[in-house]
Design a protein around this motif. Structure first.
Motif, PDB file in Angstrom:
ATOM      1  N   GLN A 165      42.473  39.431  39.038  1.00  0.00           N
ATOM      2  CA  GLN A 165      42.487  40.136  40.633  1.00  0.00           C
ATOM      3  C   GLN A 165      44.134  39.306  40.691  1.00  0.00           C
ATOM      4  O   GLN A 165      44.418  39.007  39.770  1.00  0.00           O
ATOM      5  CB  GLN A 165      41.963  38.856  41.816  1.00  0.00           C
ATOM      6  CG  GLN A 165      41.383  39.583  42.610  1.00  0.00           C
ATOM      7  CD  GLN A 165      41.747  40.656  43.851  1.00  0.00           C
ATOM      8  OE1 GLN A 165      43.265  40.578  43.001  1.00  0.00           O
ATOM      9  NE2 GLN A 165      41.181  41.720  44.453  1.00  0.00           N
ATOM     10  N   HIS A 166      44.574  40.150  41.830  1.00  0.00           N
ATOM     11  CA  HIS A 166      46.153  40.346  41.668  1.00  0.00           C
ATOM     12  C   HIS A 166      46.678  38.526  41.752  1.00  0.00           C
ATOM     13  O   HIS A 166      46.539  37.890  42.726  1.00  0.00           O
ATOM     14  CB  HIS A 166      46.334  41.075  42.828  1.00  0.00           C
ATOM     15  CG  HIS A 166      46.774  42.047  43.091  1.00  0.00           C
ATOM     16  ND1 HIS A 166      47.903  42.931  42.497  1.00  0.00           N
ATOM     17  CD2 HIS A 166      45.671  43.238  42.987  1.00  0.00           C
ATOM     18  CE1 HIS A 166      47.177  44.666  42.860  1.00  0.00           C
ATOM     19  NE2 HIS A 166      45.755  44.247  42.718  1.00  0.00           N
ATOM     20  N   GLU A 167      47.583  38.161  41.247  1.00  0.00           N
ATOM     21  CA  GLU A 167      47.999  36.773  41.361  1.00  0.00           C
ATOM     22  C   GLU A 167      48.531  36.140  42.245  1.00  0.00           C
ATOM     23  O   GLU A 167      48.150  34.896  42.773  1.00  0.00           O
ATOM     24  CB  GLU A 167      49.404  36.575  40.204  1.00  0.00           C
ATOM     25  CG  GLU A 167      48.729  36.535  38.408  1.00  0.00           C
ATOM     26  CD  GLU A 167      50.190  36.634  37.448  1.00  0.00           C
ATOM     27  OE1 GLU A 167      50.055  37.145  36.791  1.00  0.00           O
ATOM     28  OE2 GLU A 167      50.914  34.876  38.043  1.00  0.00           O
ATOM     29  N   THR A 225      37.708  38.496  39.246  1.00  0.00           N
ATOM     30  CA  THR A 225      37.602  39.539  38.440  1.00  0.00           C
ATOM     31  C   THR A 225      38.489  39.696  39.600  1.00  0.00           C
ATOM     32  O   THR A 225      38.009  39.811  41.110  1.00  0.00           O
ATOM     33  CB  THR A 225      36.529  40.119  38.193  1.00  0.00           C
ATOM     34  OG1 THR A 225      35.883  40.123  39.290  1.00  0.00           O
ATOM     35  CG2 THR A 225      36.134  39.578  36.610  1.00  0.00           C
ATOM     36  N   GLU A 226      38.963  41.394  39.226  1.00  0.00           N
ATOM     37  CA  GLU A 226      39.617  42.194  40.472  1.00  0.00           C
ATOM     38  C   GLU A 226      38.528  43.332  40.742  1.00  0.00           C
ATOM     39  O   GLU A 226      38.272  43.178  42.186  1.00  0.00           O
ATOM     40  CB  GLU A 226      40.498  43.184  39.657  1.00  0.00           C
ATOM     41  CG  GLU A 226      41.184  43.963  40.858  1.00  0.00           C
ATOM     42  CD  GLU A 226      42.862  44.359  41.035  1.00  0.00           C
ATOM     43  OE1 GLU A 226      43.320  44.860  39.589  1.00  0.00           O
ATOM     44  OE2 GLU A 226      43.078  45.287  41.720  1.00  0.00           O
ATOM     45  N   ASN A 227      37.173  44.067  40.384  1.00  0.00           N
ATOM     46  CA  ASN A 227      35.887  44.268  40.006  1.00  0.00           C
ATOM     47  C   ASN A 227      35.343  43.935  39.909  1.00  0.00           C
ATOM     48  O   ASN A 227      35.399  43.350  38.830  1.00  0.00           O
ATOM     49  CB  ASN A 227      36.742  45.889  39.884  1.00  0.00           C
ATOM     50  CG  ASN A 227      37.933  46.669  40.621  1.00  0.00           C
ATOM     51  OD1 ASN A 227      37.644  47.290  41.570  1.00  0.00           O
ATOM     52  ND2 ASN A 227      39.232  46.883  40.007  1.00  0.00           N
ATOM     53  N   ALA A 256      41.009  49.656  35.868  1.00  0.00           N
ATOM     54  CA  ALA A 256      39.598  49.134  36.085  1.00  0.00           C
ATOM     55  C   ALA A 256      38.809  49.686  37.452  1.00  0.00           C
ATOM     56  O   ALA A 256      37.839  49.728  37.644  1.00  0.00           O
ATOM     57  CB  ALA A 256      39.550  47.430  36.275  1.00  0.00           C
ATOM     58  N   ASP A 257      39.852  49.695  38.618  1.00  0.00           N
ATOM     59  CA  ASP A 257      40.181  50.434  39.359  1.00  0.00           C
ATOM     60  C   ASP A 257      38.819  51.768  39.681  1.00  0.00           C
ATOM     61  O   ASP A 257      38.313  51.899  40.487  1.00  0.00           O
ATOM     62  CB  ASP A 257      40.841  50.490  40.902  1.00  0.00           C
ATOM     63  CG  ASP A 257      41.677  48.596  41.143  1.00  0.00           C
ATOM     64  OD1 ASP A 257      41.605  47.827  40.487  1.00  0.00           O
ATOM     65  OD2 ASP A 257      42.822  49.245  41.438  1.00  0.00           O
ATOM     66  N   PHE A 258      39.642  52.660  38.804  1.00  0.00           N
ATOM     67  CA  PHE A 258      38.767  53.418  39.195  1.00  0.00           C
ATOM     68  C   PHE A 258      37.697  53.846  38.767  1.00  0.00           C
ATOM     69  O   PHE A 258      36.226  54.064  38.576  1.00  0.00           O
ATOM     70  CB  PHE A 258      39.793  54.670  38.166  1.00  0.00           C
ATOM     71  CG  PHE A 258      38.961  56.358  37.789  1.00  0.00           C
ATOM     72  CD1 PHE A 258      39.122  57.170  39.061  1.00  0.00           C
ATOM     73  CD2 PHE A 258      38.429  57.042  37.423  1.00  0.00           C
ATOM     74  CE1 PHE A 258      38.184  58.531  39.241  1.00  0.00           C
ATOM     75  CE2 PHE A 258      38.100  57.642  37.193  1.00  0.00           C
ATOM     76  CZ  PHE A 258      37.999  58.838  37.834  1.00  0.00           C
ATOM     77  N   HIS A 306      42.517  51.463  48.955  1.00  0.00           N
ATOM     78  CA  HIS A 306      43.378  51.613  50.075  1.00  0.00           C
ATOM     79  C   HIS A 306      44.606  50.607  50.370  1.00  0.00           C
ATOM     80  O   HIS A 306      45.999  51.007  50.583  1.00  0.00           O
ATOM     81  CB  HIS A 306      42.222  51.240  51.326  1.00  0.00           C
ATOM     82  CG  HIS A 306      41.887  49.339  52.090  1.00  0.00           C
ATOM     83  ND1 HIS A 306      41.681  48.825  50.762  1.00  0.00           N
ATOM     84  CD2 HIS A 306      42.941  49.054  52.237  1.00  0.00           C
ATOM     85  CE1 HIS A 306      41.297  47.498  51.219  1.00  0.00           C
ATOM     86  NE2 HIS A 306      42.183  47.350  51.646  1.00  0.00           N
ATOM     87  N   TYR A 307      44.803  49.394  49.300  1.00  0.00           N
ATOM     88  CA  TYR A 307      45.389  48.395  50.060  1.00  0.00           C
ATOM     89  C   TYR A 307      47.181  48.627  48.840  1.00  0.00           C
ATOM     90  O   TYR A 307      47.992  48.162  50.065  1.00  0.00           O
ATOM     91  CB  TYR A 307      45.375  47.198  49.724  1.00  0.00           C
ATOM     92  CG  TYR A 307      44.926  47.291  47.927  1.00  0.00           C
ATOM     93  CD1 TYR A 307      43.669  46.877  47.557  1.00  0.00           C
ATOM     94  CD2 TYR A 307      45.521  46.290  46.752  1.00  0.00           C
ATOM     95  CE1 TYR A 307      43.091  47.277  46.323  1.00  0.00           C
ATOM     96  CE2 TYR A 307      45.125  46.247  45.809  1.00  0.00           C
ATOM     97  CZ  TYR A 307      43.850  46.566  45.281  1.00  0.00           C
ATOM     98  OH  TYR A 307      43.870  46.063  43.992  1.00  0.00           O
ATOM     99  N   TYR A 308      46.409  49.393  48.240  1.00  0.00           N
ATOM    100  CA  TYR A 308      48.280  49.968  48.169  1.00  0.00           C
ATOM    101  C   TYR A 308      49.101  50.426  48.914  1.00  0.00           C
ATOM    102  O   TYR A 308      50.049  50.491  49.357  1.00  0.00           O
ATOM    103  CB  TYR A 308      47.827  51.310  45.919  1.00  0.00           C
ATOM    104  CG  TYR A 308      47.918  50.257  45.536  1.00  0.00           C
ATOM    105  CD1 TYR A 308      48.080  49.678  44.571  1.00  0.00           C
ATOM    106  CD2 TYR A 308      46.781  50.090  44.839  1.00  0.00           C
ATOM    107  CE1 TYR A 308      47.912  48.775  44.384  1.00  0.00           C
ATOM    108  CE2 TYR A 308      45.187  49.626  43.702  1.00  0.00           C
ATOM    109  CZ  TYR A 308      46.144  49.094  43.210  1.00  0.00           C
ATOM    110  OH  TYR A 308      45.771  48.056  42.361  1.00  0.00           O
ATOM    111  N   TRP A 309      48.687  51.628  49.368  1.00  0.00           N
ATOM    112  CA  TRP A 309      48.907  52.681  50.217  1.00  0.00           C
ATOM    113  C   TRP A 309      49.128  51.189  51.499  1.00  0.00           C
ATOM    114  O   TRP A 309      50.727  51.794  52.476  1.00  0.00           O
ATOM    115  CB  TRP A 309      48.150  53.965  51.264  1.00  0.00           C
ATOM    116  CG  TRP A 309      49.579  54.601  52.179  1.00  0.00           C
ATOM    117  CD1 TRP A 309      50.339  55.300  51.924  1.00  0.00           C
ATOM    118  CD2 TRP A 309      49.029  54.413  53.461  1.00  0.00           C
ATOM    119  NE1 TRP A 309      50.880  56.072  52.549  1.00  0.00           N
ATOM    120  CE2 TRP A 309      50.352  54.963  54.030  1.00  0.00           C
ATOM    121  CE3 TRP A 309      48.311  53.275  54.120  1.00  0.00           C
ATOM    122  CZ2 TRP A 309      49.762  55.498  55.366  1.00  0.00           C
ATOM    123  CZ3 TRP A 309      48.346  54.152  54.937  1.00  0.00           C
ATOM    124  CH2 TRP A 309      49.556  54.628  56.299  1.00  0.00           C
TER     125      TRP A 309
HETATM  126 FE   LIG Z   1      44.853  45.970  42.620  1.00  0.00          FE
END
Ligand SMILES: [Fe+2]
Length: 340
Positions: free
Chosen positions: A41-43, A89-91, A171-173, A225-228
């Motif tokens: 996941q994001h540090e 994990t992130e996903n 991994a997101d896509f 969503h969260y990038y935007w």
């Molecule tokens: Fe991410």
């Protein structure tokens, strides 16, 4: 009066005590429980959520940060000998790979119950600690909201050739594809991927997609969503001309991806490792997530997410057992159609 002999004894004793203290100090440093956490996941999000853990428990943390599939593959290769105690994990597809390999220990029931049932697998061997919504990022100067597709699956239609941005290698896509596979089955998923192979412009990351859509290079992109939202919170420097569209309607394009936490069955500190996952899913850590700049969704019972976000229960996400997502099959299908 103290005899010279007693002085000598006292000196020897205090030297021995000092020596013992020093030895004790040394051995305390090396014996302090230290968990090895493999984290994808994001540090900044993980560090924020685990703030206070070491102070509260005396358990030190050592992180190995890399992406989902790298760390999952590493754990599977290391097997029982893995130094990892905890995997984040992130996903979720990557933690499920480790679960399916039989390498996760069952989580404490009390930990599982801190998080809604829809955010954890039926195996009970890992638990969600954050969630991210799939969304379509679009540029209103290039396409009117009314002209956006009703379903994410429509983006495979020939009309969308050259108009869809995806980060196929991420991994997101691939988690989003795993949801399409779980919901629609293999043939429909293959057909969708074939359409995307023709239609899509491939980008290296969600941020690159946002920038390309913002600049009118491509009208729409599949993202989380969260990038935007993060960009908006930081003055919208990359995506101020872009907007988010939510498919809702239990569409595969409304998939909610869960970040997973689990304890390795091979951990030699299972109690400490269980404690970390409990901490991560408890109210305090979930509230720190909600208050942070990460803008991902909290999944702890009764914890509201950041106010900037549309409420989680209004997103009308499809119902998917996060333990049913098949990362390996997704990779094969994407390779088959030429997307990887
Ligand atoms: Fe991410």
């Amino acid at each position: 009066m103290t005899s010279p002999r007693r002085v000598l004894t006292a000196l020897l004793t205090s030297t021995a005590v000092v020596g013992a203290l020093a030895a004790c100090g040394d051995s305390e440093a090396s014996d302090a429980p230290t968990l090895t956490v493999y984290s994808a996941q994001h540090e900044s999000l993980v560090r924020t959520m685990l703030e206070g853990f070491t102070d509260e428990t005396g358990i030190e943390l050592e992180f190995r940060d890399a992406n989902d599939s790298e760390l999952a593959n590493q754990i599977v290769q290391e097997g029982e000998a893995s130094p990892a105690d905890v995997f984040l994990t992130e996903n979720s597809p990557s933690i499920d790979v480790v679960d399916k390999a039989g390498l996760l220990a069952p989580l404490d029931e009390a930990t599982l119950e801190q998080v809604g049932e829809q955010y954890r697998p039926s195996s009970g061997n890992w638990v969600g600690f954050a969630a991210r919504s799939t969304a379509l990022i679009y540029n209103p100067d290039e396409i009117a909201e009314g002209d956006l597709p009703a379903s994410m699956l429509d983006l495979a239609d020939p009309a969308w050739e050259g108009k869809v941005a995806i980060a196929a290698g991420g991994a997101d896509f691939q988690a989003i594809v795993s949801a399409v596979l779980a919901i629609e089955g293999e043939e429909a998923t293959r057909a969708w991927l074939e359409g995307l192979e023709r239609n899509a412009e491939i980008y290296a990351s969600n941020t690159a997609i946002m920038k390309a859509v913002d600049e009118g290079e491509v009208p729409v992109g599949i993202t989380y969503h969260y990038y935007w939202f993060r960009d908006q919170a930081q003055d919208g420097l990359i995506g101020d001309d872009a907007r988010l569209h939510y498919f809702g309607n239990q569409d595969p394009g409304a998939f909610l991806s869960v970040s997973g936490a689990g304890v390795l069955a091979s951990s030699d500190q299972p109690e400490e490792a269980q404690r970390l996952v409990e901490y991560l899913t408890a109210r305090a850590a979930q509230e720190r997530l909600a208050d942070s700049s990460a803008l991902e969704y909290a999944v702890g019972n009764g914890v509201a997410s950041a106010e900037a976000l549309p409420p989680l229960d209004g997103l009308d996400a499809p119902v998917v057992d996060p333990g049913s997502l098949d990362a390996a099959r997704v990779t094969e299908l994407m390779q088959d159609v030429g997307l990887l």
